[in-house]
Design an enzyme around this catalytic site. Structure first.
Site, PDB file in Angstrom:
ATOM      1  N   LYS A 224     -38.631 -75.620  46.618  1.00 17.19           N
ATOM      2  CA  LYS A 224     -37.646 -74.938  47.311  1.00 17.19           C
ATOM      3  C   LYS A 224     -38.225 -75.366  48.850  1.00 17.19           C
ATOM      4  CE  LYS A 224     -39.450 -70.145  46.427  1.00 17.19           C
ATOM      5  NZ  LYS A 224     -40.373 -68.766  46.208  1.00 17.19           N
TER       6      LYS A 224
ATOM      7  N   SER B 183     -43.159 -72.494  49.565  1.00 20.57           N
ATOM      8  CA  SER B 183     -44.269 -71.488  49.486  1.00 20.57           C
ATOM      9  C   SER B 183     -44.323 -70.922  48.365  1.00 20.57           C
ATOM     10  CB  SER B 183     -44.960 -70.266  50.173  1.00 20.57           C
ATOM     11  OG  SER B 183     -46.170 -70.263  49.950  1.00 20.57           O
ATOM     12  N   ASP B 184     -45.253 -70.322  47.269  1.00 24.55           N
ATOM     13  CA  ASP B 184     -43.963 -69.412  45.898  1.00 24.55           C
ATOM     14  C   ASP B 184     -45.466 -69.174  45.801  1.00 24.55           C
ATOM     15  OD1 ASP B 184     -42.167 -68.192  43.701  1.00 24.55           O
ATOM     16  OD2 ASP B 184     -44.283 -68.278  43.162  1.00 24.55           O
ATOM     17  N   GLN B 185     -45.576 -67.644  44.891  1.00 25.29           N
ATOM     18  CA  GLN B 185     -46.562 -66.778  44.420  1.00 25.29           C
ATOM     19  C   GLN B 185     -46.820 -65.871  43.106  1.00 25.29           C
ATOM     20  OE1 GLN B 185     -48.994 -62.975  46.265  1.00 25.29           O
ATOM     21  NE2 GLN B 185     -49.662 -64.167  47.019  1.00 25.29           N
TER      22      GLN B 185
ATOM     23  N   GLY C 233     -48.795 -71.167  45.478  1.00 30.16           N
ATOM     24  CA  GLY C 233     -48.338 -72.481  45.714  1.00 30.16           C
ATOM     25  C   GLY C 233     -48.472 -72.939  46.891  1.00 30.16           C
TER      26      GLY C 233
END
Length: 205
Positions: A59, A78-80, A115
């Protein structure tokens, strides 16, 4: 006119999430928002940690690739990914899928991998980390889970519960070194990265 070389680098949040935007506003630093075009499908055999880190960096890099070369920017990706029993849990999207998620998770411990990536658009250097939050869900009846979902409609949240809202009533315990990670943006980790990148977070601007 101030010397542009002395200005802080531009901050860009590479996310469409209103939750991450609200969290980043807590740092009281100006930032822009850009929505990256990234396929969030996990790769075959990919661990939850690897998925979260890969997507966070993808991203940030997708947004950085669209910038002009003259201005330095620090891009936040960011990623979850939520997981239990070795399976990844995505955003439910519908009431029926959210209810099924909550039914499966009740009485269990769920790991949320958040992340985070801070990318310097000039150097291409990226600071990345996976912040893990352990969440234990209460063993609640179907009627309570259904009532919660109809009240808060958390269909855009991995795990189908908003810990910053009424969803806290579904949780029995939360364990994390970074209290905002579960909401979507680990601010302790992010401020560490910003300071390491030389961003004047605690200086007068």
């Amino acid at each position: 006119m101030p010397d542009s070389s002395q200005r802080p680098p531009r901050l860009i949040l590479a996310s469409s999430s209103p939750y991450r935007r609200e969290l980043l506003e807590r740092l009281r630093a100006p930032f822009d928002v850009a929505v990256p075009a990234v396929d969030e499908t996990p790769l075959t055999g990919e661990s939850p940690e690897a998925t979260a880190l890969r997507l966070a960096q993808a991203k940030a890099r997708a947004v950085a690739a669209g910038l002009s070369g003259g201005e330095r920017a620090l891009v936040i990706g960011s990623d979850q990914v939520a997981t239990y029993d070795g399976q990844q849990i995505g955003k439910p999207g519908t009431h029926e899928k959210a209810l099924a998620q909550l039914q499966d998770m009740r009485g269990r411990e769920v790991l949320f991998h958040s992340g985070l990536c801070l990318l310097d658009s000039h150097s291409g250097d990226a600071q990345c980390v996976d912040v893990v939050t352990r969440v234990r869900f209460r063993n609640l009846p179907d009627a309570a889970l259904d009532a919660y979902l109809r009240t808060e409609t958390p269909y855009d949240c991995a795990g189908s519960a908003k810990a910053e809202g009424l969803g806290i009533a579904l949780l029995d315990a939360i364990e994390s070194d970074d209290p905002t990670a579960l909401i979507g943006l680990p601010l302790i980790a992010l401020t560490r990265m910003l300071l390491a990148a030389g961003y004047p977070l605690l200086e007068a601007r």
